[in-house]
Scaffold this active site. Structure first.
Site, PDB file in Angstrom:
ATOM      1  N   CYS A 106       0.711  -1.214   0.076  1.00  0.00           N
ATOM      2  CA  CYS A 106       0.062  -0.096  -0.071  1.00  0.00           C
ATOM      3  C   CYS A 106       0.805   1.287   0.090  1.00  0.00           C
ATOM      4  O   CYS A 106       0.518   2.266  -0.675  1.00  0.00           O
ATOM      5  CB  CYS A 106      -0.953  -0.091   1.237  1.00  0.00           C
ATOM      6  SG  CYS A 106      -0.109  -0.309   2.799  1.00  0.00           S
ATOM      7  N   HIS A 162      -1.748   0.495   7.120  1.00  0.00           N
ATOM      8  CA  HIS A 162      -2.364   0.952   5.739  1.00  0.00           C
ATOM      9  C   HIS A 162      -1.717   2.106   5.425  1.00  0.00           C
ATOM     10  O   HIS A 162      -1.825   3.061   6.328  1.00  0.00           O
ATOM     11  CB  HIS A 162      -3.710   0.768   5.725  1.00  0.00           C
ATOM     12  CG  HIS A 162      -4.317   0.499   4.406  1.00  0.00           C
ATOM     13  ND1 HIS A 162      -3.513  -0.206   3.093  1.00  0.00           N
ATOM     14  CD2 HIS A 162      -5.309   1.520   3.601  1.00  0.00           C
ATOM     15  CE1 HIS A 162      -4.410   0.097   1.981  1.00  0.00           C
ATOM     16  NE2 HIS A 162      -5.291   0.971   2.445  1.00  0.00           N
ATOM     17  N   ASP A 172      -8.019   5.654  -1.840  1.00  0.00           N
ATOM     18  CA  ASP A 172      -7.284   4.688  -1.496  1.00  0.00           C
ATOM     19  C   ASP A 172      -6.772   3.704  -2.912  1.00  0.00           C
ATOM     20  O   ASP A 172      -7.471   2.976  -3.467  1.00  0.00           O
ATOM     21  CB  ASP A 172      -7.794   3.521  -0.689  1.00  0.00           C
ATOM     22  CG  ASP A 172      -7.100   2.672  -0.062  1.00  0.00           C
ATOM     23  OD1 ASP A 172      -7.575   1.809   0.885  1.00  0.00           O
ATOM     24  OD2 ASP A 172      -5.863   2.514  -0.331  1.00  0.00           O
TER      25      ASP A 172
END
Lengths: 683, 315
Positions: free
Chosen positions: A409, A453, A469
């Protein structure tokens, strides 16, 4: 003191070994929690005492000097920075070990035992978990058993019996202790500061991010925090937990801006969630509220980046009551923020810039369209989301976007923000956690480091700050289902989503949840029993209406009741002689005689008593008395007591009503007892 | 433990009254107070409580309260260790002045639980530590120094205990009517007076067949075994000893006037030494002191009777 003059039973080797074992174990635990060196010195002293046992030459001044010197050395080695509190505790630990070397009399034993109790309490300052609680119970039981044993006059090692005695004392103590615990007033702040550190924090988010930072964090299994929603959790896509917001980049590493703590505009629109968050110690100040925090406790500060901060490092587990608004509007962009949001490093390559500028020209400057182009770039160009991406060189963004196309991520987020900024859209990185698993037993949402994250936010004139995201574009299951780290690692990094479904894994998970809910119950019920919870408890018991004095009176009466209850419990245990029915019947016979002034003499047996009084009883009772004595002796001492005899004894005793003849009429001859079958005479 | 003295309060306090010599420690006769270690323990609890309040540490609270509860339970157990105990103090065996008389104290425990670490003490004596198992008797020998000759009446026996944790001391003062006889301490150095018979010396040593056989008499404890008439004894169920006319005539009189003049106690001491020496001779002797005469005889019982009279002289 008259104690010293009186005869003391010498302590046995069993007692000494038990005491040394306790000090040794306490020292080990102390070493694990604080300083291994100091714990080791005390443990060494305890071991030495056991080895030396009674050989005086190994103990005495030389041993004291050696261990005292070691103790002083280790204490100064640890330094004095921690404050007076830890220093005092360390000195206490060393003293306990030294005193153990010096135990010669019972009085020394008492000193060490009292020191051990205090020592145990200092361990609680560092650790209040369930295992520590159970350990403490064990230590208290053993120390009590040692006390009973050194006070006993019985010869030999009676440790097993004294442990039983100690358990009985402990159980008798529980009602009083539980009541005092519930009722004793708690202050909300300390009386004065000694500055003892609590547990050191563990891993967690930092305020910088580099490629590899998050996916390393994800490998840790530790719990970051737990959440209890008042009205049920939001859907999984909304479970973004906001941590450090990162603005500045040098092409590789991202860092924070010092943000103003002014309260940003409170946008009251959007869906509100109220919840309680139990945060594990992290040695940092982040409180990761649900995106975006709205109402917070007064001691926490919310800044213009919507980061939530505690006033000091979180070194022990804390509970916060919060409320957040998901999908609200946040339209404020200051000039300083715009400038930060467009900051680019020197090493942005040509192709990265061209890619971004191309999107800008296509979309006519609309941030939403540029964002959409970037996301479809990730989707369409066979990008892979992996836990173990290849290591990147000096220009990670360029290599990731055009060469490797494999990342976690943080790679996606940093590449995305770089592209957005190159296209002129203010953007920033937000790190935190995404998701969490609900513990079916406790109903709490548990967020571990595996949920760490990183995502992005861009600013659009129409909508203000929008959360984007990029991971969702490439691996949407990550958002919905969460990450199965163990499974992913087993597969060489290819992420698995959702809960692992293997048989053993689900058993392991059930066990983890169970343990977790028990630990949480212990924490909220015992360790976190604050003055507020005490008030709630008393309210529940219906004492709220009485006011302060009324409550105090009721409590005092309650404590008295418990004291008396404990005393009567101790008295009761001696009255149950159910294992000796014949004895009880004989006692009744004796009490009937006692009412007439006849008492069994100390060195008199049942038959002697009967012989003595038979002359003075009227004939029918005399015969009964003789039979009673004979039956009792047979039942009590005979080889094969018969049930019929017991029943007959019962009948005879019930019907026995002694009538004493006045002395003048006392019979000269001894009346014969009623005999059936066996011969008369003494046994 | 704060030392408590009971100088003239003995008459003021009502203590356990013996019933047929047997005493039962009832609820009102057992007193209890914390010991010095008990107070120290209390200080430890206060320190723990302060730490708990200061650090808002609930486990320390729990530890403090559990320890307080344990002490509370121990308070009752210590008290109960004495309450309900039945005891009887019996007379001591006679001793000589300057020795220590041992009074047998029988303790009876009717509880199904052991009464452990009981301490018995007379006012001037050493403390004795004992225990009584469940539902049994135990006898302890409690010492009392016998300093002067006569009848020793210790009167006050204190029983106390600190079991199980040593934090509390329960005690009960007990009045006992047991007595012990104290013989005068023997004063050696003065030879025995000669026997009054004119027979040959050494006549006290009867040799079989040398003296005239005077008949049989029943065996008395202390008669030498070679005097026993085994044949006769085997035929009946009793033991018979042979008597010789020689010894019947030879008699030693231990006389008050024959002892060298001095103070009374020394004289009694000399007489006591004489009695002891005479009893090992085998001859018969008699004792004559102002106020008592013991006719000649032999044997241990006779010796004890003489010593009795010496002990009681002047009472």
């Amino acid at each position: 003191m008259s104690d010293a003059r009186q005869q003391e039973k010498a302590f046995g080797s069993g007692d000494l070994i038990a005491l040394a074992a306790i000090i040794g174990v306490l020292a080990l635990v102390q070493g694990a929690l604080d300083s291994l060196a100091i714990g080791g010195v005390a443990f060494g002293a305890a071991t030495w005492r056991v080895l030396a046992l009674n050989r005086r030459r190994l103990l005495g001044l030389p041993a004291l000097i050696v261990f005292g010197g070691l103790g002083a050395a280790t204490i100064s080695m640890e330094g004095f920075d921690a404050g007076y509190g830890p220093l005092a505790v360390r000195v206490l630990v060393v003293l306990a070990g030294l005193k153990l070397l010096e135990t010669r009399t019972i009085r020394d034993f008492y000193v060490v035992i009292f020191l051990a109790f205090f020592f145990l309490a200092t361990l609680f300052l560092r650790d209040q978990t369930i295992p520590m609680g159970l350990f403490a119970i064990g230590v208290v039981l053993v120390l009590t058993a040692i006390l009973v044993s050194i006070n006993s006059a019985r010869p030999g090692n009676i440790f097993r019996q004294t442990i039983g005695h100690s358990i009985r004392l402990f159980l008798l103590a529980l009602p009083f202790a539980a009541a005092m615990f519930a009722v004793f007033p708690r202050l909300s702040g300390p009386l004065w500061h000694f500055g003892i550190d609590m547990q050191a924090g563990r891993t967690g988010l930092s305020d910088t991010m580099e490629p590899g930072a998050i996916n390393n964090l994800v490998l840790s299994d530790e719990i970051a925090f737990r959440v209890i929603f008042e009205d049920g959790p939001p859907p999984p896509e909304a479970l973004y937990w906001r941590g450090p917001v990162l603005w500045q980049t040098d092409g590789r590493r991202w860092t924070r801006n010092p943000a103003r703590t002014s309260r940003p505009d409170a946008e009251a629109t959007g869906k509100t969630f109220d919840y309680q968050m139990i945060v594990e110690p992290s040695a940092k100040r982040w409180v990761l509220a649900l995106d975006v925090a709205n109402t917070v406790p007064s001691q926490l500060t919310l800044n213009e980046d919507y980061e939530l901060l505690a006033p000091r490092d979180l070194n022990k587990r804390e509970t916060f009551k919060l409320s957040s608004i998901t999908d609200g509007d946040h339209r404020i962009l200051s000039d300083r923020q715009r400038e930060s949001g467009l900051q680019l490093p020197d090493n942005v390559t040509e192709r990265v810039r061209n890619l971004a500028l191309g999107w800008r020209d296509e979309s006519g400057g609309s941030p939403e369209k540029i964002m959409a182009s970037a996301l479809s770039y990730f989707r369409d160009r066979s990008f892979t989301y992996t836990l173990m991406p290849p290591t990147l060189g000096s220009n990670p963004v360029d290599e990731f976007l055009f060469d490797t196309r494999e990342g976690f991520c943080e790679h996606y987020a940093s590449a995305f923000v770089t592209l957005m900024r190159s296209a002129g859209v203010p953007a920033r990185i937000v790190t935190g956690y995404l998701g969490g698993e609900t513990n079916p037993h406790s109903g709490q949402l548990v967020v571990t480091q595996a949920e760490a994250h990183a995502w992005a936010e861009i600013w659009s004139p129409d909508q203000g700050w929008i959360r984007v995201d990029p991971t969702a574009a490439v691996a949407p299951e990550r958002v919905r289902l969460g990450l199965d780290v163990a499974g992913a690692v087993a597969q060489g990094g290819i992420p698995l989503f959702g809960l692992s479904s293997g048989f053993w894994q689900s058993i392991a998970r059930q066990a983890r949840w169970l343990i977790d809910s028990v630990e949480m119950a212990w924490y909220t019920g015992v360790v976190n029993f604050s003055d507020k919870r005490q008030r709630d408890l008393l309210d529940e018991l219906g004492l709220a209406q009485l006011g302060r004095y009324g409550t105090a009176v009721v409590v005092a009466i309650g404590m008295l009741v418990i004291l008396v209850f404990t005393w009567s419990l101790s008295l009761l245990e001696t009255r149950s002689a159910s294992t000796d029915p014949a004895g009880r019947l004989y006692q009744r016979y004796r009490s009937k005689l006692r009412r007439k002034g006849i008492e069994l003499r100390v060195n008199e047996g049942p038959v002697d008593l009967d012989h003595r009084i038979r002359r003075r009883l009227a004939p029918p009772e005399a015969a009964t008395s003789a039979r009673i004595a004979r039956l009792y002796v047979q039942l009590r001492y005979g080889r094969h007591p018969r049930k019929a005899d017991l029943e007959e004894l019962g009948r005879l005793v019930s019907s026995f009503t002694p009538r004493l003849l006045p002395d003048a009429e006392a019979r000269e001859d001894l009346p014969k007892e009623v005999v059936r079958g066996k011969g008369a005479g003494n046994l | 433990m704060i030392a408590l003295r009971w100088p003239d309060w003995q008459r003021w306090l009502r203590h356990a009254k013996p019933v047929h010599g047997r005493i039962r420690l009832g609820m009102r006769q057992v007193y209890i107070l914390p010991t010095f270690r008990g107070w120290l323990f209390g200080a430890l609890l206060v320190a723990l409580l302060i730490a708990a309040i200061n650090y808002s540490n609930n486990l320390i609270f729990a530890l403090t309260f559990v320890l307080a509860g344990i002490a509370n339970a121990a308070l009752l157990q210590t008290w109960r260790n004495l309450a309900g105990l039945e005891m009887e103090v019996r007379d001591a065996e006679p001793v000589f002045a300057g020795q220590i008389a041992q009074f047998p104290v029988t303790l009876r425990n009717a509880r199904p639980v052991v009464r452990d670490a009981l301490r018995l003490k007379f006012a001037n004596g050493v403390e004795v530590l004992t225990y009584v198992d469940t539902k049994t008797l135990a006898t302890a020998q409690v010492p009392c120094p016998a300093l002067t000759r006569g009848t020793l009446r210790p009167r006050r026996l204190t029983i106390n205990t600190r079991y199980p944790l040593g934090l509390f001391r329960a005690w009960s003062p007990v009045n006992s009517e047991a007595v012990g006889l104290v013989y005068p301490a023997p004063v050696e150095g003065v030879p025995l007076p000669a026997p009054s018979s004119s027979q040959e010396l050494g006549g006290a040593q009867g040799r079989d067949g040398d003296d005239d056989f005077a008949g049989l008499r029943s065996y008395r404890t202390g008669d030498p075994l070679h005097r026993v008439s085994w044949k006769t004894s085997a035929r009946t169920e009793d033991l018979y000893a042979k008597e010789f006319s020689a010894e019947a005539a030879s008699v030693r009189w231990l006389d008050w006037d024959q002892a060298p003049a001095g103070d009374q106690e020394t004289r009694l001491g000399i007489l006591a030494a004489w009695v002891l020496n005479a009893s090992t001779d085998g001859s018969s002797w008699g004792l004559r002191i102002p106020g008592a005469t013991v006719n000649p005889d032999t044997g241990i019982r006779h010796r004890d009777r003489c010593l009795d009279e010496l002990a009681r002289y002047g009472e």
